[in-house]
Design a protein around this motif. Structure first.
Motif, PDB file in Angstrom:
ATOM      1  N   LYS A 121       0.835  -1.211   0.000  1.00  0.00           N
ATOM      2  CA  LYS A 121       0.000   0.000   0.000  1.00  0.00           C
ATOM      3  C   LYS A 121       0.867   1.257   0.000  1.00  0.00           C
ATOM      4  CE  LYS A 121      -3.965  -2.090   2.377  1.00  0.00           C
ATOM      5  NZ  LYS A 121      -4.795  -2.072   3.620  1.00  0.00           N
ATOM      6  N   TYR A 124       2.745   1.555  -3.409  1.00  0.00           N
ATOM      7  CA  TYR A 124       1.809   1.929  -4.472  1.00  0.00           C
ATOM      8  C   TYR A 124       1.458   3.418  -4.369  1.00  0.00           C
ATOM      9  CZ  TYR A 124      -2.152   1.827  -7.672  1.00  0.00           C
ATOM     10  OH  TYR A 124      -3.016   2.082  -8.720  1.00  0.00           O
ATOM     11  N   HIS A 128       2.228   6.177  -7.274  1.00  0.00           N
ATOM     12  CA  HIS A 128       1.082   6.656  -8.048  1.00  0.00           C
ATOM     13  C   HIS A 128       0.466   7.957  -7.525  1.00  0.00           C
ATOM     14  CE1 HIS A 128       0.729   3.068 -10.640  1.00  0.00           C
ATOM     15  NE2 HIS A 128       1.277   2.446  -9.608  1.00  0.00           N
ATOM     16  N   SER A 129       0.979   8.478  -6.442  1.00  0.00           N
ATOM     17  CA  SER A 129       0.460   9.741  -5.913  1.00  0.00           C
ATOM     18  C   SER A 129       1.136  10.956  -6.534  1.00  0.00           C
ATOM     19  CB  SER A 129       0.670   9.796  -4.391  1.00  0.00           C
ATOM     20  OG  SER A 129       2.061   9.827  -4.086  1.00  0.00           O
ATOM     21  N   PRO A 160      -1.630  -2.441  -6.575  1.00  0.00           N
ATOM     22  CA  PRO A 160      -2.418  -1.663  -5.611  1.00  0.00           C
ATOM     23  C   PRO A 160      -2.781  -2.448  -4.360  1.00  0.00           C
ATOM     24  CG  PRO A 160      -3.734  -2.233  -7.552  1.00  0.00           C
ATOM     25  CD  PRO A 160      -2.317  -2.602  -7.865  1.00  0.00           C
ATOM     26  N   ARG A 161      -2.822  -3.765  -4.475  1.00  0.00           N
ATOM     27  CA  ARG A 161      -3.088  -4.632  -3.318  1.00  0.00           C
ATOM     28  C   ARG A 161      -2.426  -5.978  -3.562  1.00  0.00           C
ATOM     29  NH1 ARG A 161      -9.333  -6.610  -4.328  1.00  0.00           N
ATOM     30  NH2 ARG A 161      -8.884  -7.815  -2.446  1.00  0.00           N
TER      31      ARG A 161
END
Length: 411
Positions: A121, A124, A128-129, A160-161
């Protein structure tokens, strides 16, 4: 008796012919005797005899080994230098201990599935932020530390998970001709859940009932690599028990490194007799056990294949992945030069020894460029991470993909 003492006779087998020089990727770059198998064997022999003490220099030399097995495969005296090096690392760790960060990773992160889920988490979000993009474009990472910037550059793209968290949503078949326990590797779990889905899809297409024990841990390879044999054995005992409790006919892995270590579990665990006989790499299982079935949907293009060291030499599996690739409609397999030469990834070797790793990788990238493929296939997540980094460094937009993902596209 310590493991090194048990391997004393192994050091006596070396005839000092020097053939290991021709195949060692480390020696090809270092050109220094201590870093080739012959030199390492001699140093270990002196340690066993008591004529040499464990030192920082000895540790450095033993650390500069990819465990690719090329020296062993080409040794006329069949000296198991890889076993000697791992035993030497275990000796170093027992006397010197592990660095705090490495101890935290080996003890608190890799065997901890909840910690892995949290790390996914966080990674990711970082990627991606926009935070990763800002840091890279600003040059802040390199300003703070070139070493840190290099390590960050090797980081793979995280999912993402975790795949483990998706399992309850996957409708697995409850019957099949063959019961297969699918060992979930750390990299498939954290980085490549699509590979996990492709493995399940492919196994079920081959009329297999797929069982996935959720509580398995890291296979223990990193612990063995850093000389932490006690934790490695504890992990092996738990994983072997969980996998055997499934009652599966076979145990399948999609990771070359994990599969190679799983096949050693009966040596590491006292009550795991016969366990390793059930373990197969996914490609080996499909070709030799299940009977390869290919769908009709074409995958058009040229593919070249990189042999992972832990699959080709560690498990003796070279033909099965190629047979799968050759069977895919529309796909043409073109072999690269030195397909089985190590790419320099070797787990965390590319992080701990970035510059040397990249020099080794450059030779592999050149061989890939000479083929100019549409796909680069390999069956090892660590190799995938290394090769993706090298291709990006050379501005080559070639996807690195597991053979099973290509096969699954035909269904």
């Amino acid at each position: 008796m310590e493991l090194l003492d048990k391997l004393s006779e192994e050091t006596d087998k070396c005839i000092r012919c020097g053939l290991c020089q021709k195949v060692c990727p480390i020696y090809a770059e270092m050109r220094s005797e201590p870093f080739v198998a012959r030199g390492k064997v001699r140093l270990v022999k002196e340690i066993i005899k008591g004529d040499l003490e464990i030192s920082d220099r000895f540790k450095e030399i033993m650390d500069l080994c990819l465990d690719c097995g090329a020296c062993v495969a080409n040794c006329p005296a069949t000296v198991k230098t890889n076993h000697l090096v791992l035993a030497a690392r275990a000796k170093v760790t027992s006397e010197k201990g592990l660095p705090l960060i490495m101890k935290g990773a080996l003890h608190g992160f890799l065997p901890n599935n909840k910690a892995q889920a949290l790390a996914v988490k966080m990674a990711y979000f970082y990627q991606h932020s926009g935070l990763q993009s800002v840091l890279r474009k600003s040059g802040l990472l390199e300003t703070l530390s070139k070493d840190l910037s290099q390590k960050e550059g090797v980081m793979p793209e995280f999912a993402p998970r975790t795949f483990r968290s998706m399992l309850s949503d996957l409708p697995l078949k409850k019957s099949g001709k063959i019961r297969v326990a699918y060992y979930l590797s750390c990299m498939t779990n954290m980085v490549n859940p699509d590979l996990g889905k492709a493995v399940i899809k492919t196994l079920e297409y081959h009329d297999c009932e797929v069982i996935i024990p959720k509580d398995v841990q890291c296979c223990g390879t990193p612990h063995l690599a850093y000389g932490d044999t006690q934790i490695a054995n504890q992990i092996a005992e738990k994983n072997a028990r969980l996998l055997m409790e499934t009652g599966a006919d076979y145990i399948v892995s999609d990771c070359a490194t994990c599969g190679a270590t799983l096949k050693k579990y009966d040596e590491m665990v006292s009550n795991a007799k016969g366990f390793s006989d059930k373990v197969y790499d996914i490609s080996e299982f499909l070709v030799k056990i299940a009977g390869l079935r290919v769908g009709k949907k074409p995958v058009k293009g040229v593919v070249t294949y990189h042999d992972p060291c832990h699959l080709a030499r560690g498990q003796g599996v070279k033909n099965s992945p190629r047979q799968i690739l050759k069977s895919i409609p529309g796909l043409t397999l073109v072999e690269m030069e030195e397909a089985d030469r190590c790419c320099g990834g070797a787990g965390t070797f590319n992080v701990m020894h970035y510059d040397l790793s990249m020099r080794i990788l450059d030779r592999k990238i050149t061989n890939i460029q000479n083929v100019d493929p549409n796909f680069l296939a390999t069956g090892c997540p660590a190799c995938t991470m290394q090769l993706e980094h090298g291709l990006a460094q050379h501005s080559m937009a070639v996807p690195v993909i597991h053979p099973i993902k290509l096969l699954a596209e035909t269904y």
